[in-house]
Write an enzyme that holds these catalytic residues in place. Structure first.
Site, PDB file in Angstrom:
ATOM      1  N   GLY A  27      17.563   8.779  25.045  1.00 39.89           N
ATOM      2  CA  GLY A  27      18.630   9.785  24.989  1.00 39.89           C
ATOM      3  C   GLY A  27      19.797   9.279  24.175  1.00 39.89           C
ATOM      4  N   GLN A  29      22.298   6.947  24.653  1.00 41.18           N
ATOM      5  CA  GLN A  29      22.395   5.498  24.464  1.00 41.18           C
ATOM      6  C   GLN A  29      21.077   4.916  23.971  1.00 41.18           C
ATOM      7  OE1 GLN A  29      24.966   3.452  24.453  1.00 41.18           O
ATOM      8  NE2 GLN A  29      26.336   5.140  24.929  1.00 41.18           N
ATOM      9  N   ARG A  49       9.129   9.545  28.422  1.00 44.00           N
ATOM     10  CA  ARG A  49       8.100  10.506  28.836  1.00 44.00           C
ATOM     11  C   ARG A  49       7.845  11.505  27.697  1.00 44.00           C
ATOM     12  NH1 ARG A  49      11.434  14.249  33.255  1.00 44.00           N
ATOM     13  NH2 ARG A  49      13.095  14.840  31.828  1.00 44.00           N
ATOM     14  N   ASP A  84      21.945   8.312  35.338  1.00 40.52           N
ATOM     15  CA  ASP A  84      22.155   7.445  36.501  1.00 40.52           C
ATOM     16  C   ASP A  84      21.464   7.964  37.761  1.00 40.52           C
ATOM     17  OD1 ASP A  84      23.841   5.412  35.241  1.00 40.52           O
ATOM     18  OD2 ASP A  84      25.167   7.116  34.872  1.00 40.52           O
ATOM     19  N   GLU A  85      21.427   9.296  37.930  1.00 37.71           N
ATOM     20  CA  GLU A  85      20.905   9.844  39.187  1.00 37.71           C
ATOM     21  C   GLU A  85      19.382   9.787  39.283  1.00 37.71           C
ATOM     22  OE1 GLU A  85      22.553  11.460  36.855  1.00 37.71           O
ATOM     23  OE2 GLU A  85      21.694  13.433  36.464  1.00 37.71           O
ATOM     24  N   GLN A  87      17.667   7.002  37.929  1.00 36.56           N
ATOM     25  CA  GLN A  87      17.269   5.599  37.721  1.00 36.56           C
ATOM     26  C   GLN A  87      16.616   4.972  38.951  1.00 36.56           C
ATOM     27  OE1 GLN A  87      20.240   3.035  36.045  1.00 36.56           O
ATOM     28  NE2 GLN A  87      20.654   4.380  34.296  1.00 36.56           N
ATOM     29  N   HIS A 109      25.458   1.053  32.555  1.00 32.00           N
ATOM     30  CA  HIS A 109      26.456   1.464  33.548  1.00 32.00           C
ATOM     31  C   HIS A 109      25.981   0.884  34.873  1.00 32.00           C
ATOM     32  CE1 HIS A 109      29.286   3.546  35.952  1.00 32.00           C
ATOM     33  NE2 HIS A 109      28.551   4.602  36.242  1.00 32.00           N
ATOM     34  N   GLU A 196      36.814   8.762  35.369  1.00 34.46           N
ATOM     35  CA  GLU A 196      36.265  10.103  35.146  1.00 34.46           C
ATOM     36  C   GLU A 196      36.684  11.081  36.248  1.00 34.46           C
ATOM     37  OE1 GLU A 196      32.284   8.852  34.505  1.00 34.46           O
ATOM     38  OE2 GLU A 196      31.624   9.121  36.564  1.00 34.46           O
TER      39      GLU A 196
END
Ligand code: NDP
Ligand code: MG
Length: 334
Positions: A27, A29, A49, A84-85, A87, A109, A196
């Site tokens: 994506g 990064q 994927r 992050d959600e 991972q 992160h 944030e």
């Protein structure tokens, strides 16, 4: 306390010579870091994927994407660059079993490692290399010969060789050209979430909406409220970006500067500062992380409902119309 900063001379790319770097996720990064490392002479493989645009993008960039599990098995350095959600689940299901002692587990992160969703197995150190900019900038600055300043952090008790590898990685993506600041997983994660929530996303959006609502409720035209409370924010932020608060105050009128000094502190009051402290405490205690992880377990039910409601706020409706009148801003609609 001044932060430790590393530059090109502090990092040795040759440490990566015999390493295979697995980038999981192509994506924002992923695509930038993978291409920069490859251009720096590193051996890079991609776990992505199939079936989506990012898979095709990786192929069009000359990579042969494979499953996250295969990439993790072949990689000596495994960098998880997924949202992050997701991972935690992908790490537990596809990555952890393929890590061997001496591998370096990486991220950009610290959320998942700091809050225990990604637990490196025995013998595996974790390192964070986080560019302070979006992927497209990480790529475009590198191509111009520059680099986006980055952060680096090592898990507690990590070997010195892991720090050297992380620094070499940061050099490979161009980070040490801009400067690499050393931090900890806790500091990076907590300050990132705080920024944030309190300023960048939460604080600014809430401020803009409240000011817009105040003008519209007082009978002013929504178009005027949009220009004054949202559109012009960009001019001010550009001044902050180039020269801080001083430069903004130097550039605006004396009337605006006087209003800033005398009225600003009435908007961000002691009560607001107390609430900021409370938000920080919720981040530090893991309460925010738990809320967000549970929200994901619930299929993001409340997140989606809120997103839907927010999208139809009057400032969004009038903004959409007005942005169409300003062709130079390259208006975006979601
Ligand atoms: P993106 O959302 O841009 O990338 C997502 C990647 O993950 C895509 O390759 C996507 O594949 C894949 N992916 C998403 N969901 C799944 C899933 N359920 N299963 C398998 N693959 C999935 O992520 P970012 O690059 O923004 O973020 C990566 C990391 O970098 C995060 O830790 C973030 O905090 C950090 N970071 C991000 C910055 C930024 O500016 N974006 C800045 C600094 C750090 P597909 O296309 O198939 O969905
Ligand atoms: Mg951030």
């Amino acid at each position: 306390m001044a932060a430790r900063v590393y530059y090109d001379d502090d990092a040795d790319l040759s440490l990566l010579k015999n390493k295979t770097i697995a980038i999981i996720g192509y994506g924002s990064q992923g695509h930038a870091q993978a291409q920069n490392l490859r251009d720096s002479g590193c051996n890079v493989i991609i776990g992505q994927r199939p079936g989506g645009a990012n898979y095709d993008l990786a192929v069009s960039h000359g990579f042969k994407p494979m499953s996250a599990a295969d990439a993790a098995a072949r990689g000596d350095m495994v960098n998880i660059l997924l949202p992050d959600e997701v991972q935690g689940d992908i790490y537990r299901n596809d990555i952890r079993a393929h890590l061997k002692p001496g591998d370096l587990l990486m991220c950009s992160h610290g959320f998942n490692i700091h809050f225990g969703q990604v637990l490196p197995p025995k013998g595996v150190d974790a390192a964070l290399v986080a560019p302070k900019g979006p992927g497209h900038l990480v790529r475009s600055e590198y191509e111009k010969g520059g680099g986006v300043p980055s952060l680096i952090a090592l898990s507690e008790g990590a070997a010195e060789t892991s720090r050297q590898l992380a620094l070499a990685y940061a050099k490979g993506i161009g980070g040490t050209r801009g400067g690499v600041i050393e931090t900890t997983f806790a500091e990076e994660t907590e300050t990132d979430l705080f920024g944030e929530q309190v300023v960048l996303c939460g604080g600014v959006s809430a401020l803009v909406k409240a000011a817009f609502d105040t003008l519209v409720e007082a009978g002013y035209q929504p178009e005027m409220a949009y220009f004054e409370c949202m559109h012009e924010l960009k001019l001010i932020v550009d001044l902050f970006y180039q020269g801080g608060l001083n430069y903004m105050r130097y550039s605006v009128s004396n009337t605006a500067e006087y209003g800033d000094y005398t009225r600003g502190p009435r908007i961000v009051t002691d009560q607001t500062r107390a609430e900021m402290k409370k938000i920080l405490t919720e981040i530090q205690s893991g309460q925010f992380a738990r809320d967000w992880l549970l929200e994901n377990r619930a299929g993001q039910a409340s997140f989606h409902a809120t997103r839907r409601r927010e999208r139809s706020h009057p400032i969004e409706l009038v903004g959409k119309q007005l942005r169409r009148m300003m062709t130079w801003i390259k208006a975006k609609e979601v």
